[in-house]
Motif scaffolding. Structure first.
Motif, short mmCIF file in Angstrom:
data_model
loop_
_atom_site.label_atom_id
_atom_site.label_comp_id
_atom_site.label_asym_id
_atom_site.label_seq_id
_atom_site.Cartn_x
_atom_site.Cartn_y
_atom_site.Cartn_z
N ALA A 47 -84.79 62.27 -33.25
CA ALA A 47 -83.82 62.78 -34.23
C ALA A 47 -83.63 61.79 -35.36
N GLY A 48 -83.89 62.24 -36.58
CA GLY A 48 -83.69 61.37 -37.73
C GLY A 48 -84.78 60.34 -37.90
N GLY A 49 -85.75 60.31 -37.03
CA GLY A 49 -86.88 59.38 -37.14
C GLY A 49 -86.57 58.03 -36.54
N THR A 50 -85.53 57.34 -37.01
CA THR A 50 -85.18 56.02 -36.49
C THR A 50 -83.67 55.92 -36.33
N ALA A 51 -83.25 54.97 -35.49
CA ALA A 51 -81.82 54.76 -35.29
C ALA A 51 -81.19 54.20 -36.55
N GLY A 52 -79.95 54.60 -36.83
CA GLY A 52 -79.26 54.13 -38.02
C GLY A 52 -78.66 52.75 -37.83
N MET A 53 -78.05 52.23 -38.88
CA MET A 53 -77.44 50.91 -38.84
C MET A 53 -76.30 50.85 -37.85
N GLY A 54 -75.63 51.99 -37.63
CA GLY A 54 -74.49 52.02 -36.72
C GLY A 54 -74.84 51.66 -35.30
N SER A 55 -76.11 51.81 -34.92
CA SER A 55 -76.53 51.51 -33.56
C SER A 55 -76.86 50.03 -33.37
N LYS A 214 -77.00 47.57 -53.80
CA LYS A 214 -77.60 48.79 -53.25
C LYS A 214 -77.87 48.64 -51.76
N ARG A 215 -78.31 47.47 -51.34
CA ARG A 215 -78.57 47.24 -49.92
C ARG A 215 -77.26 47.31 -49.12
N LEU A 216 -76.19 46.82 -49.70
CA LEU A 216 -74.89 46.90 -49.03
C LEU A 216 -74.41 48.34 -48.92
N VAL A 217 -74.60 49.11 -49.98
CA VAL A 217 -74.22 50.53 -49.96
C VAL A 217 -75.04 51.27 -48.91
N GLN A 218 -76.33 51.02 -48.86
CA GLN A 218 -77.18 51.68 -47.88
C GLN A 218 -76.71 51.40 -46.46
N ALA A 219 -76.27 50.18 -46.21
CA ALA A 219 -75.79 49.81 -44.88
C ALA A 219 -74.53 50.60 -44.51
N THR A 220 -73.63 50.78 -45.46
CA THR A 220 -72.39 51.51 -45.17
C THR A 220 -72.66 53.01 -45.02
N GLN A 221 -73.79 53.48 -45.51
CA GLN A 221 -74.15 54.89 -45.36
C GLN A 221 -75.04 55.12 -44.14
N ASP A 222 -75.10 54.11 -43.26
CA ASP A 222 -75.87 54.17 -42.03
C ASP A 222 -77.37 54.32 -42.29
N GLU A 223 -77.81 53.78 -43.44
CA GLU A 223 -79.24 53.78 -43.76
C GLU A 223 -79.78 52.36 -43.60
N THR A 224 -81.03 52.25 -43.26
CA THR A 224 -81.66 50.93 -43.20
C THR A 224 -81.85 50.44 -44.63
N PRO A 225 -81.26 49.31 -45.02
CA PRO A 225 -81.40 48.82 -46.40
C PRO A 225 -82.86 48.68 -46.82
N SER A 226 -83.18 49.27 -47.96
CA SER A 226 -84.56 49.25 -48.43
C SER A 226 -84.68 48.90 -49.91
#
Length: 234
Positions: A47-55, A214-226
């Motif tokens: 599901a979703g391909g990979t685990a999010g930052m929350g995990s 942008k990397r900080l925002v991605q982290a708060t959106q449960d995305e792997t910073p890229s």
């Protein structure tokens, strides 16, 4: 002999039945439960391909936010400080002293040019919640505004939930700028140094801080910073 053969047949039949029940777990309940567990595990992996930052743990999230070497501009591809993180507050809690309160993890990394004339140092602190991060940022603001003999608050590009940029009064750090960015439960700081002068440092800071934010925002959106600064020229 017929009785013996029939007894053997009955024994074999009972043996097969017992073995069948043992394998199915009585009415197949064990197999159903096992099958359900396998399906659940498979779903969680796909599901979703990979685990999010929350995990991830707080220390691992800090490490993921910090930019790796291949995301840095070509001019800053020499490692000054190895990328690392740990599940505790920063070891040095001065300037400002309140930055450690409520911190649960910290990470840092630093890069420089080959001639050491330019450098970028990244630090991120993970707090137990957004309120703790907000209090720490307030401490940063107070430090910058009330220590004019040490630092000077400058007009910088706005980032995250709040941001602050300042320079240093010390002659040895006249070409160094610091940007502090608060994003939810994270505070990221970026130190940029450019021996070419304060104007060059400002230009570098504008580009590098934008990517860091942008990397900080991605982290708060449960995305792997890229977000990457590999295309940036400094």
């Amino acid at each position: 002999m017929r009785f013996t053969t029939g007894g053997t047949a009955r024994a074999v039949g009972v043996g097969v039945l017992v073995l069948s029940l043992a394998l199915t777990g009585c009415d197949g309940k064990k197999d159903k439960k096992r099958g359900k567990h396998k399906a659940s595990s498979s779903h969680s992996r796909t599901a979703g391909g990979t685990a999010g930052m929350g995990s991830l743990s707080a220390a691992r999230r800090a490490e993921a936010i910090l930019p790796p070497l291949d995301t840095m501009p070509a001019a800053l591809r020499h490692v000054g400080t190895e990328l690392h993180s740990r599940a505790k507050a920063p070891s040095v809690c001065k300037d400002p002293g309140g930055k450690c309160k409520g911190a649960v993890a910290n990470g840092r990394v630093g890069y420089r040019s080959g001639d050491k004339a330019e450098g970028a140092g990244y630090d991120v602190i993970v707090y137990k919640n957004a309120r703790a991060a907000e209090r720490a940022f307030t401490a940063w603001q107070s430090y910058a505004q009330n220590n004019k003999h040490e630092v000077t608050v400058l007009q910088g590009p706005p980032h995250g939930d709040a941001s602050l940029m300042y320079g240093y009064e010390s002659p040895s750090r006249t070409n160094t700028l610091t940007m502090v960015i608060r994003q939810d439960q994270y505070i990221g700081t970026l130190d940029v140094r450019d021996a070419s002068g304060a104007l060059a440092a400002r230009t570098d800071m504008k580009a590098l801080s934008e990517v860091y934010a942008k990397r900080l925002v991605q982290a708060t959106q449960d995305e792997t910073p890229s977000a990457t600064a590999a295309h940036v020229k400094v």
